[in-house]
Write a protein that holds these residues in place. Structure first.
Motif, PDB file in Angstrom:
ATOM      1  N   GLU A  74       0.837  -1.202   0.000  1.00  0.00           N
ATOM      2  CA  GLU A  74       0.000   0.000   0.000  1.00  0.00           C
ATOM      3  C   GLU A  74       0.874   1.254   0.000  1.00  0.00           C
ATOM      4  O   GLU A  74       0.575   2.244  -0.698  1.00  0.00           O
ATOM      5  N   LYS A  76      -1.484   8.631 -10.712  1.00  0.00           N
ATOM      6  CA  LYS A  76      -2.571   8.050  -9.946  1.00  0.00           C
ATOM      7  C   LYS A  76      -3.905   8.031 -10.683  1.00  0.00           C
ATOM      8  O   LYS A  76      -4.913   7.594 -10.135  1.00  0.00           O
ATOM      9  N   LYS A  77      -3.940   8.522 -11.911  1.00  0.00           N
ATOM     10  CA  LYS A  77      -5.157   8.428 -12.713  1.00  0.00           C
ATOM     11  C   LYS A  77      -4.944   7.540 -13.930  1.00  0.00           C
ATOM     12  O   LYS A  77      -5.738   7.549 -14.865  1.00  0.00           O
ATOM     13  N   TYR A 127      -4.940   2.050 -11.129  1.00  0.00           N
ATOM     14  CA  TYR A 127      -6.221   1.517 -10.668  1.00  0.00           C
ATOM     15  C   TYR A 127      -6.203  -0.012 -10.619  1.00  0.00           C
ATOM     16  O   TYR A 127      -6.788  -0.621  -9.713  1.00  0.00           O
ATOM     17  N   ALA A 155      -4.310  -0.989  -7.561  1.00  0.00           N
ATOM     18  CA  ALA A 155      -5.129  -0.721  -6.375  1.00  0.00           C
ATOM     19  C   ALA A 155      -6.218  -1.782  -6.223  1.00  0.00           C
ATOM     20  O   ALA A 155      -6.498  -2.246  -5.109  1.00  0.00           O
ATOM     21  N   ALA A 156      -6.808  -2.183  -7.357  1.00  0.00           N
ATOM     22  CA  ALA A 156      -7.838  -3.219  -7.310  1.00  0.00           C
ATOM     23  C   ALA A 156      -7.252  -4.545  -6.844  1.00  0.00           C
ATOM     24  O   ALA A 156      -7.854  -5.256  -6.025  1.00  0.00           O
ATOM     25  N   SER A 210      -6.628  -4.391  -3.107  1.00  0.00           N
ATOM     26  CA  SER A 210      -7.881  -4.504  -2.347  1.00  0.00           C
ATOM     27  C   SER A 210      -8.411  -5.929  -2.382  1.00  0.00           C
ATOM     28  O   SER A 210      -8.883  -6.456  -1.372  1.00  0.00           O
ATOM     29  N   THR A 268     -14.111  -2.257  -2.659  1.00  0.00           N
ATOM     30  CA  THR A 268     -13.076  -1.306  -3.068  1.00  0.00           C
ATOM     31  C   THR A 268     -12.395  -1.759  -4.353  1.00  0.00           C
ATOM     32  O   THR A 268     -12.049  -0.944  -5.212  1.00  0.00           O
ATOM     33  N   ASN A 316     -14.664  -0.822  -7.215  1.00  0.00           N
ATOM     34  CA  ASN A 316     -14.594   0.629  -7.456  1.00  0.00           C
ATOM     35  C   ASN A 316     -13.324   1.001  -8.218  1.00  0.00           C
ATOM     36  O   ASN A 316     -13.357   1.827  -9.136  1.00  0.00           O
ATOM     37  N   ALA A 317     -12.203   0.383  -7.846  1.00  0.00           N
ATOM     38  CA  ALA A 317     -10.941   0.673  -8.521  1.00  0.00           C
ATOM     39  C   ALA A 317     -11.002   0.234  -9.981  1.00  0.00           C
ATOM     40  O   ALA A 317     -10.510   0.931 -10.880  1.00  0.00           O
ATOM     41  N   GLN A 337     -13.006   2.615 -11.996  1.00  0.00           N
ATOM     42  CA  GLN A 337     -12.194   3.793 -12.302  1.00  0.00           C
ATOM     43  C   GLN A 337     -11.211   3.502 -13.435  1.00  0.00           C
ATOM     44  O   GLN A 337     -10.966   4.346 -14.289  1.00  0.00           O
TER      45      GLN A 337
END
Length: 298
Positions: free
Chosen positions: A15, A24-25, A30, A33-34, A37, A45, A48-49, A52
């Protein structure tokens, strides 16, 4: 690093590294991050990632594949199929996305879609072996054994040691009743791939078709030694041991198998038979009684 996050310390370190990600976009952020999670068990979460990620790039095959994998965990097969198809359509012909979509459709029994995928592979990339393999699998499923063997020549002409092709060739020869040739094919495959339990299991079946129980037992012992959780090999080994008068060798592995898969009737039958061969008739009766209660319709 996120893929390796298992312990609390690993998770926290992953993390921390993720927060240092420069873009980060970006889709890759993403996706990472997915994955993190998901590794931590936070499916909401993770979803959601991935949403995105798809918002950032709707044509990301990796994001659609990841979303499909997540739906697979949720056992939403309709959504899995839709996401895998999107991923496959967006990916190159030679891609893991195409292969995974074909495997999924094969698993749910959509032979027509598998045929479409495989035919597109062979037309777009004739030297790409999975397409030919899937067409051969379809012919095998339709019991068109000679046609399947003919299709496999497109595989072996490019890679004589193609693992999946050799395994399927052995199955086809056994189905045609040519047990001797099947055994020879699978023995060569086993020499090339000596640590593949599936090959040893298939070879054991060929040995049994050639009335060679001793060689079958050796192959199955090796398969189970490599992968103790290979249920089909554990069961077949138990059946061979029982048939050759080694009832004692049946009891422990079959009892363990039934703890994991209590509805496996064939395992219960061979266990009861083994108990009976050892004059443990009460134990045999108990196994059969318990199985009758678990599977009343069998």
């Amino acid at each position: 690093m996120t893929e390796a996050a298992r312990s609390k310390e690993d998770f926290e370190a992953a993390e921390e590294q993720l927060q240092k990600f420069p873009k980060k976009k970006d889709v890759s952020f993403y996706l990472a991050a997915a994955n993190l999670s998901f590794s931590g068990g936070d499916l909401v979460t993770a979803i959601n990632a991935l949403q995105q990620a798809l918002a950032a790039d709707p044509k990301s095959s990796a994001a659609h594949m990841a979303m499909g994998n997540l739906h697979l965990v949720q056992k939403d097969l309709k959504q899995v199929g839709e996401e895998f198809k999107k991923a496959a359509d967006l990916a190159p012909v030679r891609s893991i996305e195409r292969l995974k979509y074909a495997e999924f459709e094969w698993g749910v029994g959509d032979a027509g879609e598998v045929r479409r995928i495989a035919t597109d592979m062979t037309r777009s990339a004739p030297d790409y072996l999975p397409g030919w393999f899937w067409l051969a699998e379809l012919a095998y499923k339709d019991k068109k054994y000679d046609e399947a063997l003919s299709i496999l020549e497109n595989v072996f002409g490019r890679d004589p040691e193609y693992l999946d092709g050799g395994r399927l060739q052995g199955d086809l020869l056994l189905a045609k009743g040519d047990a001797k040739k099947a055994m020879e094919v699978l023995e060569r495959l086993d020499q090339t791939y000596p640590n593949v339990p599936l090959v040893k299991y298939k070879l054991a079946r060929a040995y049994l078709a050639n009335n060679n129980a001793n060689q079958a037992k050796l192959a199955l012992d090796e398969a189970v030694s490599i992968n103790p959780d290979y249920d089909d090999a554990v069961l077949l080994l138990a059946q061979v041991n029982f048939a050759t008068g080694h009832g004692e060798a049946v009891i422990e592995p079959t009892t363990r198998l039934l703890r994991k898969r209590p509805n496996l009737t064939n395992a219960a039958l061979v266990l009861a038979g083994a108990y009976g061969s050892l004059d443990r008739f009460d134990d045999a009766a108990a196994v059969l009684h318990n199985q009758a209660e678990l599977t009343p319709n069998d």
